[in-house]
Design a protein around this motif. Sequence first.
Motif, PDB file in Angstrom:
ATOM      1  N   VAL A  88       0.870  -1.370  -0.066  1.00  0.00           N
ATOM      2  CA  VAL A  88       0.067  -0.033  -0.032  1.00  0.00           C
ATOM      3  C   VAL A  88       0.816   1.357   0.026  1.00  0.00           C
ATOM      4  O   VAL A  88       0.546   2.204  -0.589  1.00  0.00           O
ATOM      5  N   LEU A  89       1.946   1.407   0.872  1.00  0.00           N
ATOM      6  CA  LEU A  89       2.850   2.316   0.844  1.00  0.00           C
ATOM      7  C   LEU A  89       3.317   2.666  -0.480  1.00  0.00           C
ATOM      8  O   LEU A  89       3.900   3.807  -0.847  1.00  0.00           O
ATOM      9  N   ALA A  90       3.700   1.322  -1.100  1.00  0.00           N
ATOM     10  CA  ALA A  90       4.501   1.594  -2.725  1.00  0.00           C
ATOM     11  C   ALA A  90       3.448   2.278  -3.386  1.00  0.00           C
ATOM     12  O   ALA A  90       3.931   3.070  -4.249  1.00  0.00           O
ATOM     13  N   ASN A 141      -2.511   2.933 -14.874  1.00  0.00           N
ATOM     14  CA  ASN A 141      -3.643   3.768 -14.554  1.00  0.00           C
ATOM     15  C   ASN A 141      -4.365   3.347 -13.202  1.00  0.00           C
ATOM     16  O   ASN A 141      -5.070   4.391 -12.619  1.00  0.00           O
ATOM     17  N   PHE A 142      -4.222   2.132 -12.946  1.00  0.00           N
ATOM     18  CA  PHE A 142      -4.947   1.692 -11.715  1.00  0.00           C
ATOM     19  C   PHE A 142      -3.935   0.848 -10.904  1.00  0.00           C
ATOM     20  O   PHE A 142      -3.926  -0.331 -11.012  1.00  0.00           O
ATOM     21  N   PRO A 143      -3.195   1.643 -10.081  1.00  0.00           N
ATOM     22  CA  PRO A 143      -1.939   0.894  -9.626  1.00  0.00           C
ATOM     23  C   PRO A 143      -2.346  -0.288  -8.624  1.00  0.00           C
ATOM     24  O   PRO A 143      -1.352  -1.166  -8.442  1.00  0.00           O
ATOM     25  N   GLN A 178       4.524   5.684  -5.190  1.00  0.00           N
ATOM     26  CA  GLN A 178       4.542   5.853  -6.697  1.00  0.00           C
ATOM     27  C   GLN A 178       3.728   7.216  -6.905  1.00  0.00           C
ATOM     28  O   GLN A 178       4.075   8.059  -7.780  1.00  0.00           O
ATOM     29  N   HIS A 179       2.460   7.111  -6.382  1.00  0.00           N
ATOM     30  CA  HIS A 179       1.451   8.393  -6.909  1.00  0.00           C
ATOM     31  C   HIS A 179       2.215   9.598  -6.098  1.00  0.00           C
ATOM     32  O   HIS A 179       2.022  10.647  -7.104  1.00  0.00           O
TER      33      HIS A 179
END
Lengths: 224, 224, 30
Positions: free
Chosen positions: A137-139, B51-53, A143-144
């Motif tokens: 989740v942190l990845a 687009n949708f990680p 990334q975002h």
Amino acid sequence: MAATLYTYPENWRAFKAQIAAQYSGARLKIASTSPAFTFGQSNRSPVFLSNFPLGKVPAYQGDDGFCLFESNAIAHYLSNDALRGSTPQASAQVLQWVSFADSEIIPPASAWVFPTLGIMQFNKQATEQAKEEVKRVLAVLNQHLNTRTFLVGERVSLADVTVVCSLLWLYKQVKKSLFYFFYPNRARFAGCHVNLKQFLAFNNFSILSESISVLLFKIVISLA
Amino acid sequence: MAATLYTYPENWRAFKAQIAAQYSGARLKIASTSPAFTFGQSNRSPVFLSNFPLGKVPAYQGDDGFCLFESNAIAHYLSNDALRGSTPQASAQVLQWVSFADSEIIPPASAWVFPTLGIMQFNKQATEQAKEEVKRVLAVLNQHLNTRTFLVGERVSLADVTVVCSLLWLYKQVKKSLFYFFYPNRARFAGCHVNLKQFLAFNNFSILSESISVLLFKIVISLA
Amino acid sequence: AAECLAQERIWFDKPRYDEAERQFYERMNG
């Protein structure tokens, strides 16, 4: 007269509403200690249950009698348009990250943290699995945040407030192990958030901001 | 050109967005079967993940390239103001019931239904616990619907759409046992919803509406 | 549909966590 937020002290779910009110200027009275409110007694009273049938906190009651339960709904109601997202796309993205916090962060964070608080039995396999989930989740967040400081648009929104509050337990309980697979962007993002004055209004966040600055410092050292 | 919703067939989470689009008139192309989209393959492709990680569905892509994940955010984006709640209080109440569906209905409903689908090991104690949780949650809904037909205001909103969709698998899988502690108000509410033309646009709901009308009929008999 | 549903991430234990958290904070608040 101000509206009332019923909760218990140090409830990260209530922080979302409190921070939103800080930003929007909504006047909010916090009822979290006796005699105003005693968690475990007051929220079982017939009066409370008639307004809040689940008996859960945080629970919001406006001075006009308008009642609301579910922390995300309360935080959204106390926000201003800037926090909620001022365009249809931004407001949908805010809801996207609010859902993300609830469905992707809270379950593994609780599975990892509860045993450290003594709330639940420690189970090595479950904890290892939870750590991997948190890492994943942190990845996604990292990334975002590679190319952004805030989750939605160019300023703080309810998405940031919700995600930072949902990570609070992790920061406070498992900060060290979090560090080893921590991501610089996440720390920066959280760091920039928790140093904002609205966040520091709560002693909780001053502890958090100290630890995150420490975390940021460590990461800079490690990167160096 | 219409926007695209990536999902797999019979995905109750995608129904929320599809029904919202029905009400708002938003044009939506459903990509749920090969060659347009194959769940388990397409959502693992680098293009999709960029687009949708999270690689989750439903996932929304507008014809302008705007991407959104998390089903509640997509349904909210495709809704119109009437569905979202046209006043600050109504929109907060809509979010309250959307959160309620995710946090109070889905966990026990899934714990009860998954073993009946053979996708999870049956455990008698866990199923009994899940039944009690579902009963508690339906009692809250039933109490709220004692004096109302819709969850928020006087017309259908995203709150109703979300709650009915979150109950879908229960209706389909454990309808009979649901009946024994079913509540007349719930069936009425769900019945009036699923018979609305927007809902019946999906074959799924026609099955549902049939079963709910049956359920309603039974309840009328039992009450009589 | 069932196969796809099996890949959904559902917090099945949420009621158990809610209950544990409630008890913890009730104890904390005396």
